[in-house]
Structure formats: structure tokens, C-alpha cells
Design an enzyme around this catalytic site. Structure first.
Site, mmCIF file in Angstrom:
data_model
loop_
_atom_site.group_PDB
_atom_site.id
_atom_site.type_symbol
_atom_site.label_atom_id
_atom_site.label_comp_id
_atom_site.label_asym_id
_atom_site.label_seq_id
_atom_site.Cartn_x
_atom_site.Cartn_y
_atom_site.Cartn_z
ATOM 1 N N CYS A 138 34.333 20.576 6.348
ATOM 2 C CA CYS A 138 33.447 19.569 7.098
ATOM 3 C C CYS A 138 32.199 19.087 6.387
ATOM 4 C CB CYS A 138 33.068 20.331 8.334
ATOM 5 S SG CYS A 138 34.457 20.454 9.630
ATOM 6 N N ARG A 161 39.180 24.722 1.175
ATOM 7 C CA ARG A 161 39.012 23.367 0.733
ATOM 8 C C ARG A 161 37.521 23.432 0.643
ATOM 9 N NH1 ARG A 161 41.314 20.674 6.215
ATOM 10 N NH2 ARG A 161 40.513 22.744 7.295
HETATM 11 N N1 NAD Z 1 37.909 22.823 10.401
HETATM 12 C C1 NAD Z 1 36.889 22.881 11.085
HETATM 13 O O1 NAD Z 1 35.960 24.008 11.165
HETATM 14 C C2 NAD Z 1 36.283 21.742 12.179
HETATM 15 C C3 NAD Z 1 35.111 22.015 12.805
HETATM 16 C C4 NAD Z 1 34.666 20.647 13.464
HETATM 17 C C5 NAD Z 1 35.215 19.589 13.469
HETATM 18 N N2 NAD Z 1 36.246 19.461 12.636
HETATM 19 C C6 NAD Z 1 37.053 18.163 12.839
HETATM 20 O O2 NAD Z 1 38.278 18.150 13.428
HETATM 21 C C7 NAD Z 1 39.470 17.420 12.610
HETATM 22 C C8 NAD Z 1 40.536 18.316 12.219
HETATM 23 O O3 NAD Z 1 40.032 19.269 11.159
HETATM 24 P P1 NAD Z 1 41.043 20.522 10.907
HETATM 25 O O4 NAD Z 1 40.446 21.188 9.823
HETATM 26 O O5 NAD Z 1 41.730 21.142 12.076
HETATM 27 O O6 NAD Z 1 42.207 19.508 10.046
HETATM 28 P P2 NAD Z 1 43.400 20.117 9.403
HETATM 29 O O7 NAD Z 1 43.740 19.345 8.251
HETATM 30 O O8 NAD Z 1 43.391 21.740 9.171
HETATM 31 O O9 NAD Z 1 44.603 19.827 10.548
HETATM 32 C C9 NAD Z 1 44.905 18.606 10.800
HETATM 33 C C10 NAD Z 1 46.369 18.573 11.212
HETATM 34 O O10 NAD Z 1 46.711 17.222 11.847
HETATM 35 C C11 NAD Z 1 48.151 16.802 11.403
HETATM 36 N N3 NAD Z 1 48.256 15.486 11.520
HETATM 37 C C12 NAD Z 1 47.803 14.552 10.503
HETATM 38 N N4 NAD Z 1 48.183 13.342 11.232
HETATM 39 C C13 NAD Z 1 48.770 13.258 12.204
HETATM 40 C C14 NAD Z 1 49.407 12.803 13.270
HETATM 41 N N5 NAD Z 1 49.492 11.180 12.988
HETATM 42 N N6 NAD Z 1 49.790 13.155 14.174
HETATM 43 C C15 NAD Z 1 49.969 14.470 14.298
HETATM 44 N N7 NAD Z 1 49.359 15.409 13.532
HETATM 45 C C16 NAD Z 1 48.797 14.889 12.462
HETATM 46 C C17 NAD Z 1 48.339 17.379 9.850
HETATM 47 O O11 NAD Z 1 49.603 17.605 9.926
HETATM 48 C C18 NAD Z 1 47.620 18.672 10.117
HETATM 49 O O12 NAD Z 1 48.270 19.767 10.555
HETATM 50 C C19 NAD Z 1 38.594 16.773 11.496
HETATM 51 O O13 NAD Z 1 38.097 15.630 11.868
HETATM 52 C C20 NAD Z 1 37.433 17.544 11.158
HETATM 53 O O14 NAD Z 1 36.538 17.156 10.637
HETATM 54 C C21 NAD Z 1 36.716 20.405 11.806
#
Ligand code: NAD
Length: 410
Positions: free
Chosen positions: A247, A314
Site C-alpha cells: 500500500c 511486496r
Molecule cells: N492489502 C492491504 O493491506 C490493503 C489495505 C487497504 C486497501 N487496500 C487496497 O485494496 C485493493 C486490493 O488490495 P489487495 O492487497 O487485497 O490486492 P491483492 O493483489 O492481494 O488481490 C487482488 C485480487 O484481485 C483479483 N483480480 C484482479 N482483477 C480482477 C477482476 N477483473 N475480477 C476479479 N478479480 C480480479 C486478483 O486475481 C487478486 O486475487 C487495492 O486497491 C489496495 O490498494 C489494500
């Protein structure tokens, strides 16, 4: 109420598991077939404390699929897909593609955007999906994601249509957390401004740490006294090797380029990014200072996850240090209680990692790295996270610690 969750990563999977546990019928969709297949066989793709148990407990109410049409009768569909930063700019490709796919939703369904996105995105999601949209940014922290989702500090609900905002607020009514209703853009801005502020705070104390290293100062003493001022607070005021993870690095860069495009560059955020990017190299220099020429010597990195209690590597500082060391001809070995990676030779215990190396860098503050000073007595040590009792070490450098130590040049 029936809920859809699109994107089953750290955010989506935790959201799906918590909502199913609270009694909602939840359908989780991901484009990654292997992930979906694994989840349907009970394999949890990430390590997050309590997640496996929660998924097991909510089995009957939670299904996983790659088929968007299974979302046709949900009331609310959360978008939690990744929003990577590519060449310093946010890529909205996954969000926009998910939005197009969400045309399958019924006309009275609402899309809630959890992914971190630049202001203006929710409007685009509405155009592409033809459905009402609410911005509902996510603030969970990996490592305490379930607690954060069950009991968030605040729930931000940004939108235009009251009924849509009411519906999303109802989903979270079990939390009793304060709800802030905003415009779409305010909600999107709140997420970036919050993350950027925290990144600035970390980089600020890291620059103070740099200064302390040149004086008879310990940054922990300075930070402790600063943090007692409630206007400052002790949180995120711990000096270290900088922030990593999925993030802060990407969000600060995306927010900076977004601000530049608007002609209002966030100079402080730019400086925070620059300070943070210098941290891994600084750790290598500290090791060189205490150990001398590093070529062909063995160095152990303790901690490859970007922070404790997660397996997420990451933007991990430990891995960045490893690659800088390798460029210098160092033989790098690593140990992490949870994270697994191809990029460093990993050993299965910290004892082995330390025993095989001459130099040790503590890169992540895992609980199990506390109290290991006895193992480090004959080693060159860089305490990058300030978790060691420095009085028990002989040849070391520690972030923000400027007291005279053996081996230090005058
Ligand atoms: N990881 C954190 O701590 C955190 C905290 C707050 C906000 N966020 C935000 O939340 C969002 C997700 O983060 P994350 O860490 O969970 O990501 P991640 O990369 O762990 O997971 C994302 C998932 O989305 C799937 N995906 C991609 N395109 C898709 C589509 N068109 N349809 C269905 N699935 C699809 C991928 O295969 C993957 O499994 C990001 O915008 C991130 O900035 C993350």
C-alpha cells in the site's frame, strides 16, 4: 442480504470471510482460477491471523467462483481488486474491467469500491457498470485485518444516491464504528491522504534517526518523548528501515503523480517517498561501516515479509536489501517465520541463518527476533528495527542510535 466480493486478495478475502461470519450470504469472485479452485478445496492463499478459522467457520455461507453471473442477485458487490502503480501512476485497469463485468448486477444492486483509487474513479465505475456506486475505502492493516474489518476506526461512505449509501452502511451496521458520509471524491481522497500522512510520519522520524546517528542521541528516546504530546502521538513514530508493503509505496506514488497532474504537487509526499527509497541502501552502508568490505562474505537477513504477522513480501525492505547486497557480491541468506520467496536462499530457522553468516541485518520486527542477542554476540549486526538490547551486542549499528560503539570510526 446477499453480498458479492470481487477480487479475493488480502482485502477481498478478509471482507468476504468477515461478512459471511456475520451471517450474510457471500459470493467471492476472482479471475485467478487456481486461487478460486484452491479456496473451494479449503486452501487459504495468504497468511493472515485468524483467517483460516474464519473461513472454515463460515463455510456454508461463502462460495467462490470465477463466474461473474453468480453475482446477478447480490444486493451489494464490493470491488477489492488490485490497483498497482505502474511507472509512478495508478493503473485502474483491474477496477475498470471489474466494473464492466458488474453489468450482470440487478438494477437495484450497489457497487461499493473498496480498492484504493484516485479521486474521480467511482464516477467512472458508475459510467461503465450502469449501476449506483458508493466509495467505501478500506483501511485494514495486514496482520490485524480481521480485527480491523470487524471493528474499524471509521467507515467512510462516499456517494450521491442516499439509498445506495444507506444500503452499504447497513452492511457494516454490526461494527458500531463511526460512519462518515462524503462525496465520492472526498472518500477517495480520505484514503490517500491518510496513507500519505502515515508515510510522511514514518519518513519524518527516519530523517530524525539519521540525524541522531551523527550525535549522542537515541531516536527511540527522542520519539518516545515526542509521542507523549497528544498532538503528535506515538503511533507511526518508530524509526526503522522504512515502509514497504502493497500500500504505502504504491499509494504515495500514485497520489503524488495525481497531484502533479492537477498542478498542485504534494511536495511533502514527494520528500517522504525519497527518504523511504534511501532506507535499504542506508542499511547496507551501516553493515559496511561495521563489517568492512562485504564481497564474498555471508550475510543473513532476518525478516523477508514487509512487516511482522504477514507473509506478504511486496515492496519488502528485507528483499531490497538482499538485492543491493547481491549486487555487491555478498552471499545472502534469509529467514522469515512466514514469508516464502524465490529471490533469496531461505533457511528454516533463525538459528541456522545467524550461525551460517558473519553479518546479520534485522529487517522485520517479528516477535521471535526479540531476545536473540546471545546468538548475535560474535556477529556484525545491523538492527534496522530497533528490537535488540544493544547493551548486549559488541559490533553493531542500529537505526537512529548514535552512541559510540566498538568498531566505529571517530
Ligand atoms: N492489502 C492491504 O493491506 C490493503 C489495505 C487497504 C486497501 N487496500 C487496497 O485494496 C485493493 C486490493 O488490495 P489487495 O492487497 O487485497 O490486492 P491483492 O493483489 O492481494 O488481490 C487482488 C485480487 O484481485 C483479483 N483480480 C484482479 N482483477 C480482477 C477482476 N477483473 N475480477 C476479479 N478479480 C480480479 C486478483 O486475481 C487478486 O486475487 C487495492 O486497491 C489496495 O490498494 C489494500
Amino acid at each position: 442480504m446477499r453480498i458479492g466480493v470481487v477480487g479475493l486478495g488480502y482485502v477481498g478475502l478478509v471482507t468476504a470471510a468477515v461478512l459471511a461470519d456475520k451471517g450474510y450470504e457471500v459470493v467471492g469472485v476472482d479471475v485467478d482460477e487456481r486461487k478460486v479452485e484452491g479456496l473451494n478445496c479449503g486452501r487459504v492463499p495468504i497468511y493472515e491471523p485468524g483467517l483460516k478459522e474464519l473461513l472454515t467457520r463460515s463455510q456454508g455461507r461463502l462460495t467462490f467462483t470465477t463466474d461473474y453471473s453468480r453475482l446477478s442477485d447480490v444486493d451489494v458487490a464490493f470491488i477489492a481488486v488490485s490497483t498497482p502503480t505502474v511507472n509512478g501512476r495508478i493503473s485502474l485497469d483491474y477496477v475498470l474491467s471489474a466494473s464492466r463485468s458488474l453489468k450482470v448486477l440487478g438494477k437495484d444492486s450497489v457497487i461499493a469500491v473498496k480498492s484504493t483509487v484516485i479521486p474521480g474513479t467511482a464516477r467512472k465505475v458508475r459510467e461503465l457498470s450502469g449501476r449506483e456506486v458508493v466509495s467505501n475505502p478500506e483501511f485494514l492493516k495486514e496482520g490485524s485485518a480481521i480485527r480491523d474489518t470487524t471493528n474499524p476506526d471509521r467507515i467512510v461512505i462516499g456517494g450521491e444516491a442516499q439509498w445506495a449509501m444507506d444500503l452499504v452502511e447497513k452492511v457494516w451496521s454490526f461494527t458500531n464504528s463511526p460512519v462518515i458520509r462524503t462525496t465520492w471524491e472526498e472518500a477517495e481522497m480520505i484514503k490517500y491522504a491518510s496513507n500519505s500522512f502515515l508515510a510522511v510520519k514514518i519518513s519524518f522520524i527516519n530523517e530524525i534517526a539519521n540525524l541522531c546517528e551523527r550525535l549522542n542521541c537515541d531516536v527511540n528516546v527522542v520519539a518516545k518523548a515526542m509521542g507523549l504530546d497528544p498532538r503528535i502521538s506515538p503511533h507511526f513514530l518508530r524509526a526503522g528501515l522504512g515502509y514497504g508493503g502493497s500500500c504505502f509505496p504504491k499509494d504515495t506514488k500514485a497520489f503524488l503523480s495525481f497531484s502533479e497532474d492537477l498542478g498542485e504537487p504534494l511536495r511533502i509526499v514527494g520528500a517522504a517517498i525519497q527518504v523511504n527509497e534511501e532506507r535499504p541502501l542506508r542499511a547496507v552502508r551501516m553493515l559496511e561501516e561495521v563489517m568492512g568490505e562485504l564481497r564474498d562474505r555471508v550475510v543473513c537477513i532476518l525478516g523477508l515479509a514487509f512487516k511482522p504477522n504477514t507473509d506478504d513480501t511486496r515492496e519488502s525492505v528485507g528483499l531490497k536489501i538482499a538485492s543491493l547486497l547481491k549486487e555487491k557480491g555478498v552471499r545472502v541468506i534469509g529467514y522469515d517465520p512466514m514469508a516464502r520467496t524465490e529471490s533469496v536462499e531461505q533457511v528454516s530457522t533463525k538459528e541456522e541463518c545467524i550461525a551460517r553468516a558473519e553479518g546479520v541485518i534485522v529487517a522485520t520486527e517479528w516477535e521471535e527476533f526479540k531476545g536473540i542477542e546471545d546468538l548475535l554476540k560474535e556477529k556484525y549486526v545491523v538492527d534496522g528495527r530497533r528490537i535488540l538490547d544493544l547493551s548486549k551486542l559488541k559490533r553493531f549499528r542500529a537505526v537512529g542510535y548514535g552512541r559510540m560503539t566498538e568498531g566505529r570510526s571517530p
